[in-house]
Design an enzyme around this catalytic site. Structure first.
Site, PDB file in Angstrom:
ATOM      1  N   ASP A   1       0.849  -1.200   0.000  1.00 65.82           N
ATOM      2  CA  ASP A   1       0.000   0.000   0.000  1.00 65.82           C
ATOM      3  C   ASP A   1       0.882   1.248   0.000  1.00 65.82           C
ATOM      4  O   ASP A   1       2.029   1.206   0.464  1.00 65.82           O
ATOM      5  CB  ASP A   1      -0.860   0.042   1.280  1.00 65.82           C
ATOM      6  CG  ASP A   1      -2.043  -0.921   1.228  1.00 65.82           C
ATOM      7  OD1 ASP A   1      -2.337  -1.466   0.159  1.00 65.82           O
ATOM      8  OD2 ASP A   1      -2.678  -1.108   2.293  1.00 65.82           O
TER       9      ASP A   1
ATOM     10  N   ARG B   1      -1.305  -0.948  -8.435  1.00 70.84           N
ATOM     11  CA  ARG B   1      -2.667  -0.525  -8.096  1.00 70.84           C
ATOM     12  C   ARG B   1      -2.635   0.995  -8.258  1.00 70.84           C
ATOM     13  O   ARG B   1      -1.743   1.661  -7.727  1.00 70.84           O
ATOM     14  CB  ARG B   1      -3.044  -0.858  -6.653  1.00 70.84           C
ATOM     15  CG  ARG B   1      -4.385  -0.222  -6.228  1.00 70.84           C
ATOM     16  CD  ARG B   1      -4.595  -0.218  -4.715  1.00 70.84           C
ATOM     17  NE  ARG B   1      -4.694  -1.556  -4.172  1.00 70.84           N
ATOM     18  CZ  ARG B   1      -4.325  -1.845  -2.925  1.00 70.84           C
ATOM     19  NH1 ARG B   1      -3.837  -0.915  -2.128  1.00 70.84           N
ATOM     20  NH2 ARG B   1      -4.426  -3.079  -2.480  1.00 70.84           N
TER      21      ARG B   1
HETATM   22  C1  LIG Z   1      -8.817  -1.351  -3.256  1.00 71.02           C
HETATM   23  C2  LIG Z   1      -8.385   0.023  -2.817  1.00 71.02           C
HETATM   24  C3  LIG Z   1      -7.141   0.203  -2.256  1.00 71.02           C
HETATM   25  C4  LIG Z   1      -6.696   1.470  -1.882  1.00 71.02           C
HETATM   26  N1  LIG Z   1      -5.419   1.640  -1.434  1.00 71.02           N
HETATM   27  C5  LIG Z   1      -4.961   2.883  -1.179  1.00 71.02           C
HETATM   28  C6  LIG Z   1      -3.601   3.117  -0.861  1.00 71.02           C
HETATM   29  O1  LIG Z   1      -2.778   2.204  -0.806  1.00 71.02           O
HETATM   30  N2  LIG Z   1      -3.217   4.400  -0.614  1.00 71.02           N
HETATM   31  C7  LIG Z   1      -4.101   5.456  -0.680  1.00 71.02           C
HETATM   32  O2  LIG Z   1      -3.683   6.597  -0.462  1.00 71.02           O
HETATM   33  N3  LIG Z   1      -5.403   5.255  -0.962  1.00 71.02           N
HETATM   34  C8  LIG Z   1      -5.846   4.001  -1.215  1.00 71.02           C
HETATM   35  N4  LIG Z   1      -7.165   3.816  -1.550  1.00 71.02           N
HETATM   36  C9  LIG Z   1      -8.136   4.914  -1.357  1.00 71.02           C
HETATM   37  C10 LIG Z   1      -8.261   5.781  -2.571  1.00 71.02           C
HETATM   38  O3  LIG Z   1      -7.072   6.517  -2.737  1.00 71.02           O
HETATM   39  C11 LIG Z   1      -9.432   6.769  -2.438  1.00 71.02           C
HETATM   40  O4  LIG Z   1      -9.254   7.580  -1.355  1.00 71.02           O
HETATM   41  C12 LIG Z   1     -10.786   6.107  -2.327  1.00 71.02           C
HETATM   42  O5  LIG Z   1     -10.872   4.977  -3.123  1.00 71.02           O
HETATM   43  C13 LIG Z   1     -11.892   7.073  -2.755  1.00 71.02           C
HETATM   44  O6  LIG Z   1     -11.656   7.490  -4.072  1.00 71.02           O
HETATM   45  P1  LIG Z   1     -12.593   7.061  -5.308  1.00 71.02           P
HETATM   46  O7  LIG Z   1     -11.715   6.777  -6.468  1.00 71.02           O
HETATM   47  O8  LIG Z   1     -13.515   6.002  -4.898  1.00 71.02           O
HETATM   48  O9  LIG Z   1     -13.329   8.431  -5.674  1.00 71.02           O
HETATM   49  P2  LIG Z   1     -14.213   9.424  -4.822  1.00 71.02           P
HETATM   50  O10 LIG Z   1     -14.516  10.553  -5.740  1.00 71.02           O
HETATM   51  O11 LIG Z   1     -13.584   9.735  -3.502  1.00 71.02           O
HETATM   52  O12 LIG Z   1     -15.494   8.587  -4.544  1.00 71.02           O
HETATM   53  C14 LIG Z   1     -16.356   8.163  -5.581  1.00 71.02           C
HETATM   54  C15 LIG Z   1     -17.706   7.799  -4.992  1.00 71.02           C
HETATM   55  O13 LIG Z   1     -17.543   6.662  -4.128  1.00 71.02           O
HETATM   56  C16 LIG Z   1     -18.269   6.829  -2.938  1.00 71.02           C
HETATM   57  N5  LIG Z   1     -17.399   6.583  -1.787  1.00 71.02           N
HETATM   58  C17 LIG Z   1     -16.051   6.670  -1.748  1.00 71.02           C
HETATM   59  N6  LIG Z   1     -15.606   6.338  -0.518  1.00 71.02           N
HETATM   60  C18 LIG Z   1     -16.696   6.055   0.229  1.00 71.02           C
HETATM   61  C19 LIG Z   1     -16.908   5.652   1.574  1.00 71.02           C
HETATM   62  N7  LIG Z   1     -15.894   5.462   2.421  1.00 71.02           N
HETATM   63  N8  LIG Z   1     -18.168   5.435   1.999  1.00 71.02           N
HETATM   64  C20 LIG Z   1     -19.209   5.604   1.169  1.00 71.02           C
HETATM   65  N9  LIG Z   1     -19.080   5.991  -0.114  1.00 71.02           N
HETATM   66  C21 LIG Z   1     -17.855   6.220  -0.581  1.00 71.02           C
HETATM   67  C22 LIG Z   1     -18.771   8.262  -2.890  1.00 71.02           C
HETATM   68  O14 LIG Z   1     -20.187   8.202  -2.991  1.00 71.02           O
HETATM   69  C23 LIG Z   1     -18.243   8.944  -4.106  1.00 71.02           C
HETATM   70  O15 LIG Z   1     -19.255   9.595  -4.787  1.00 71.02           O
HETATM   71  C24 LIG Z   1      -7.586   2.573  -1.997  1.00 71.02           C
HETATM   72  C25 LIG Z   1      -8.851   2.399  -2.562  1.00 71.02           C
HETATM   73  C26 LIG Z   1      -9.249   1.155  -3.001  1.00 71.02           C
HETATM   74  C27 LIG Z   1     -10.575   1.021  -3.666  1.00 71.02           C
END
Ligand SMILES: Cc1cc2nc3c(=O)[nH]c(=O)nc-3n(C[C@H](O)[C@H](O)[C@H](O)COP(=O)(O)OP(=O)(O)OC[C@H]3O[C@@H](n4cnc5c(N)ncnc54)[C@H](O)[C@@H]3O)c2cc1C
Length: 298
Positions: A124, A174
């Site tokens: 990560d 990722r």
């Molecule tokens: C498998 C995976 C691994 C990850 N690993 C890392 C990592 O190693 N380092 C790192 O910095 N980040 C990591 N992340 C987090 C990532 O960086 C984002 O912060 C997170 O995925 C939200 O971004 P998004 O692309 O979903 O877009 P966003 O624009 O944030 O969200 C899109 C939509 O998803 C919904 N949503 C998002 N999060 C939530 C929530 N918690 N509860 C309810 N609804 C929600 C919202 O409705 C929003 O409209 C990871 C995410 C995933 C999916």
């Protein structure tokens, strides 16, 4: 929404039992067995998983050694239970902030153990203080092992350079937006720019035929993933979508039904607080839930 921003600011003051209650969908539970039950259920639905033993920023070496043991147990159990599941590890949990060499040795032990089971380890990415060190450790490990991958964050201005360098060694990525609070000097702040940069990073990695985990719940971004898969004529074995446990199960189902590989990130363990706080701050309905819980509104 301004109200939501205020709540996010006040979140550290919210009592822990309330945070725990609302973070239940995001965490499998305190024990490995909870994670196994969750993964088995996901596998039944045709969904892959990655296990994360919750914990970060270890302050003593013993904490990191315990985490290594927890990951050993996770890998043994995945093998014994025939689960379709790999693992994700946080470098600061494995001692990055204590001693870089110690972290490297811990990562190596876990990756070697995973290799013996033909399994895979995703490193990560944490906040920007760690980025260079994590990439450097990854590049060293990549020389010795095939079963290791890294995470790149689309919000960081440096990421295009990092991906451009890492594709030379056919890195397994990722790509995600990034979750930590970073300064504008080093990170894009605009939603559209982050999404465009995400698409550019995906394009750079996929065009080089690197395997990519497209980690997002944002349908605008997953659409770019689908567009590139189509334009580059990729097979389903050359990429996967990734989502977090407890977020947008409908999108998850749509992607699986369309035949794409989809992996869910399944965190478990006793150190649930920091992870849960980050997830709750991203939930658009959190202000509503928290106010309701604190003031007992129906
Ligand atoms: C498998 C995976 C691994 C990850 N690993 C890392 C990592 O190693 N380092 C790192 O910095 N980040 C990591 N992340 C987090 C990532 O960086 C984002 O912060 C997170 O995925 C939200 O971004 P998004 O692309 O979903 O877009 P966003 O624009 O944030 O969200 C899109 C939509 O998803 C919904 N949503 C998002 N999060 C939530 C929530 N918690 N509860 C309810 N609804 C929600 C919202 O409705 C929003 O409209 C990871 C995410 C995933 C999916």
């Amino acid at each position: 929404m301004i109200f939501n921003k205020l709540i996010v600011w006040f979140m550290p003051l919210v009592p822990k039992f309330i945070v725990k209650h609302f973070s239940r969908p995001y965490v499998a539970g305190p024990d490995l067995q909870d994670a196994v039950d969750t993964v088995r259920e996901l596998n039944k639905q045709g969904i892959l998983a990655t296990l994360d033993v919750l914990g970060e920023s270890a302050k003593e070496k013993e904490e990191s050694e315990e985490a290594v043991e927890d990951y050993f147990r996770a890998l043994e159990t995945i093998q014994a239970e025939h689960l379709d599941c790999n693992i994700s590890v946080k470098p600061t949990q494995l001692g990055l902030l204590l001693d870089k060499e110690f972290c490297y040795e811990n990562l190596k032990r876990i990756i070697r153990k995973a290799q013996s089971y033909d399994n895979f380890v995703r490193i990560d990415m944490e906040d920007s203080n760690c980025t260079s060190d994590v990439i450097e450790l990854f590049q060293r490990l990549q020389k010795e092992f095939k079963n290791v991958g890294i995470v790149i964050q689309a919000y960081l201005r440096r990421s295009l350079d990092d991906v451009t360098e890492l594709v030379k060694t056919r890195t397994n990525f990722r790509i995600c937006k990034g979750i930590y609070v970073e300064h504008r000097d080093i990170a894009y702040k605009d939603y559209e720019i982050i999404n465009n940069n995400f698409a550019l990073l995906l394009e750079t990695a996929l065009k080089s035929r690197c395997y990519v985990g497209i980690a997002t719940h944002d349908e605008k971004v997953s659409w770019h993933g689908l567009r590139l898969v189509h334009q580059l004529g990729l097979s389903h074995e050359e990429y996967e979508f990734q989502m977090l446990l407890g977020v947008d199960e409908q999108l998850r189902r749509i992607l699986v039904d369309e035949g794409h590989r989809l992996r869910v990130y399944v965190p478990y363990g006793k150190n649930w607080y920091a992870y849960s706080m980050r997830r709750l701050k991203e939930n658009p309905r959190i202000a509503f839930y928290i106010i309701k819980a604190i003031f007992g509104f129906k």
